[in-house]
Scaffold this motif. Structure first.
Motif, PDB file in Angstrom:
ATOM      1  N   GLY A  74      42.341  22.512  49.805  1.00 13.48           N
ATOM      2  CA  GLY A  74      41.676  21.597  48.894  1.00 13.48           C
ATOM      3  C   GLY A  74      42.359  21.509  47.540  1.00 13.48           C
ATOM      4  N   ASP A  78      46.366  16.070  48.124  1.00 16.13           N
ATOM      5  CA  ASP A  78      45.989  14.867  47.393  1.00 16.13           C
ATOM      6  C   ASP A  78      44.801  14.202  48.090  1.00 16.13           C
ATOM      7  OD1 ASP A  78      45.796  12.608  45.895  1.00 16.13           O
ATOM      8  OD2 ASP A  78      47.873  11.992  46.109  1.00 16.13           O
ATOM      9  N   THR A  79      43.775  13.874  47.320  1.00 15.88           N
ATOM     10  CA  THR A  79      42.557  13.279  47.890  1.00 15.88           C
ATOM     11  C   THR A  79      42.853  11.927  48.537  1.00 15.88           C
ATOM     12  OG1 THR A  79      41.290  14.358  46.131  1.00 15.88           O
ATOM     13  CG2 THR A  79      40.172  12.652  47.383  1.00 15.88           C
ATOM     14  N   GLN A 221      38.940  20.473  46.171  1.00 15.68           N
ATOM     15  CA  GLN A 221      39.184  19.097  45.748  1.00 15.68           C
ATOM     16  C   GLN A 221      38.532  18.802  44.390  1.00 15.68           C
ATOM     17  OE1 GLN A 221      40.624  16.000  47.915  1.00 15.68           O
ATOM     18  NE2 GLN A 221      41.827  17.889  47.850  1.00 15.68           N
ATOM     19  N   ARG A 224      40.631  20.317  41.708  1.00 10.86           N
ATOM     20  CA  ARG A 224      41.854  19.521  41.560  1.00 10.86           C
ATOM     21  C   ARG A 224      41.567  18.244  40.760  1.00 10.86           C
ATOM     22  NH1 ARG A 224      46.791  18.895  44.310  1.00 10.86           N
ATOM     23  NH2 ARG A 224      47.589  16.771  44.250  1.00 10.86           N
ATOM     24  N   TYR A 225      40.402  17.652  40.955  1.00 13.21           N
ATOM     25  CA  TYR A 225      40.036  16.429  40.228  1.00 13.21           C
ATOM     26  C   TYR A 225      39.763  16.719  38.753  1.00 13.21           C
ATOM     27  CZ  TYR A 225      37.319  12.340  38.798  1.00 13.21           C
ATOM     28  OH  TYR A 225      36.850  11.241  38.126  1.00 13.21           O
ATOM     29  N   THR A 228      43.635  18.528  37.112  1.00 16.96           N
ATOM     30  CA  THR A 228      44.763  18.205  37.999  1.00 16.96           C
ATOM     31  C   THR A 228      46.049  18.877  37.549  1.00 16.96           C
ATOM     32  OG1 THR A 228      43.740  16.059  38.434  1.00 16.96           O
ATOM     33  CG2 THR A 228      46.052  16.331  39.063  1.00 16.96           C
TER      34      THR A 228
END
Length: 457
Positions: A74, A78-79, A221, A224-225, A228
């Motif tokens: 996660g 990349d989402t 995720q 990461r958002y 970043t």
């Protein structure tokens, strides 16, 4: 290079090797070396890592390690790529059909042939375990790790793993019942089908998927958002992808500890052991090469009939997707294979505890071999996909260059527009000044005319 020239070339290559080359090779194989050490520790101290042992591995390892693997995925994935991969229905259909129907069919055929031989040295429980092995889903953690290391499409692997394990509570019991009821020879191995056993299986599967896949992947995720740049820096600086391989070794250490603690290996005859090893070896490589043939060999075959060619085109994939499928399709997981056996034979009067352990042996041994083969194939796949990576890199650079050029042209047009606007403004101001001057002159003339008229009066 001809066959006769090969010995000479090989001698030249061996002589050219340095201690640094040998040391680098040993370092590159660190995964297999650490796995061997883990198996040795499991053999010497089985109570340390077994389920219900000193470290409570059923929680500390079975749940924590896969969760950390998907948490790392996660963080590093990349989402947008994950969402785009989820929409690739072709790879989902081909992977799941081959993973369940294709592999289970061959496991059943070879097991049934061995059963019909009536060899007294081959334990029937081992053959039943092969059928169970063929019907289990793909592994949860190792596929993602190896696909990432081989530079394959690990986003596709992650999604295929999730889909396969979600389908397992429905497909696996149905396939096992179908194969086991195909002949009276299987007799005692026909599942009891108790409702309570299936409910326990469903709870186990969905709890494991929730805690080890969905929650850690979502948290990774989300981080990461939110941060970043920081996450990317930490991932590159500390190479956190390497930790996934360490977590995988811990999972295998726990699995071997449980197997050594129950004494399942000691109950096997030499004939059964040899049969298990050969079948595991042969079937794994057969599934691997057949996957390559289906996904890449079909690219070289073309039909004049557009309908036939469109059907064949359904099975054509690029190299990165093919690598993902090569790790997903042949692999089988003991993480759901063992709960599946317990659920199917929970209240079965003809299956003893030792027979349950024997049913698990093909799954355990297959896991060993697939880990060794998967790890050894990583450098080969990495070299194979290099041309696609370079082409993708050149395409990305060309796209960035075009975008940069377009941005520069836009700025230049903007500057020209600003310059034209300034010129127009200056011209307008000059025209206004001229008009004002003319108006002023006319006013002066008018005033002079008024004075002259007054003087005449």
């Amino acid at each position: 290079m001809g066959i006769k020239e090969f010995p000479g070339k090989a001698k030249t290559y061996i002589k050219s090797l340095t201690w640094r080359d040998i040391l680098n090779f040993i370092i590159d194989q660190w995964f297999l070396e650490c796995l061997g050490i883990a198996i040795l520790i499991a053999y010497l101290v089985p109570n340390l890592g077994k389920k219900g042992g000193w470290l409570a591995a059923q929680y500390s390892v079975i749940y924590v390690c896969p969760a950390l693997i998907f948490f790392v995925s996660g963080l590093t994935m990349d989402t947008k790529v994950l969402i785009q991969t989820a929409a690739l229905y072709r790879i989902h259909l081909v992977s799941q059909i081959m993973s369940y129907l294709y592999t289970s069919m061959f496991f059943f055929v070879f097991s049934y042939a061995a059963l019909m031989s009536n060899d007294k040295h081959i334990n029937a429980s081992i053959l039943g375990g092969f059928i169970l092995l063929g019907c289990t889903p793909t592994t949860i953690g190792s596929n993602v790790v190896f696909t990432r290391n081989a530079h394959g499409n690990h986003a596709a692997t992650l999604i295929e793993v999730t889909i396969a394990n979600l389908l397992s509570p429905v497909l696996s019991p149905a396939l096992i019942s179908m194969y086991m009821t195909s002949s009276n020879k299987w007799g005692e191995f026909r599942p009891s089908g108790g409702t309570g056993g299936y409910q326990a299986l469903y709870r186990s599967v969905f709890k494991q998927l929730g805690l080890t896949v969905f929650v850690p992947l979502f948290v990774g995720q989300l981080l990461r958002y939110i941060a970043t740049k920081q996450v990317k820096y930490v991932a590159e600086k500390f190479k956190i992808n390497k930790f996934s391989s360490v977590f995988l070794i811990l999972i295998m250490w726990s699995t071997f500890s449980s197997c050594f603690a129950t004494g399942a290996f000691a109950a096997m005859t030499p004939q059964s052991t040899g049969l298990v090893m050969m079948m595991d070896f042969g079937l794994y490589w057969f599934f691997l090469f057949s996957t390559l043939v289906v996904t890449r060999g079909s690219r070289k075959v073309h039909f004049k009939n557009k309908y036939l060619d469109s059907i064949l085109n359904f099975f054509r994939f690029n190299k990165r997707d093919t690598i993902a499928m090569c790790y997903v399709i042949p692999a089988k997981t003991p993480a759901l294979g063992v709960p599946l056996i317990n659920a199917l034979y929970a209240n079965h009067p003809g299956i003893s505890d030792q027979m349950k352990q024997m049913l698990q042996i093909p799954i355990i041994l297959y896991q060993i071999e697939q880990l060794c083969f998967s790890s050894s194939s990583v450098p080969l796949f990495r070299r194979w996909v290099r041309d696609e990576e370079e082409a993708a890199k050149l395409e990305a650079e060309e796209k960035a260059r075009v975008e940069k050029s377009a941005t520069a042209d836009t700025e230049q047009i903007g500057q020209s527009s600003n310059s034209s606007s300034s010129t127009e403004v200056a011209r307008s101001e000059a025209e206004v000044e001229v008009i004002d001057d003319l108006v002023g002159v006319e006013e002066v003339h008018a005033q002079g005319q008024i004075l002259r008229d007054l003087e005449k009066q």
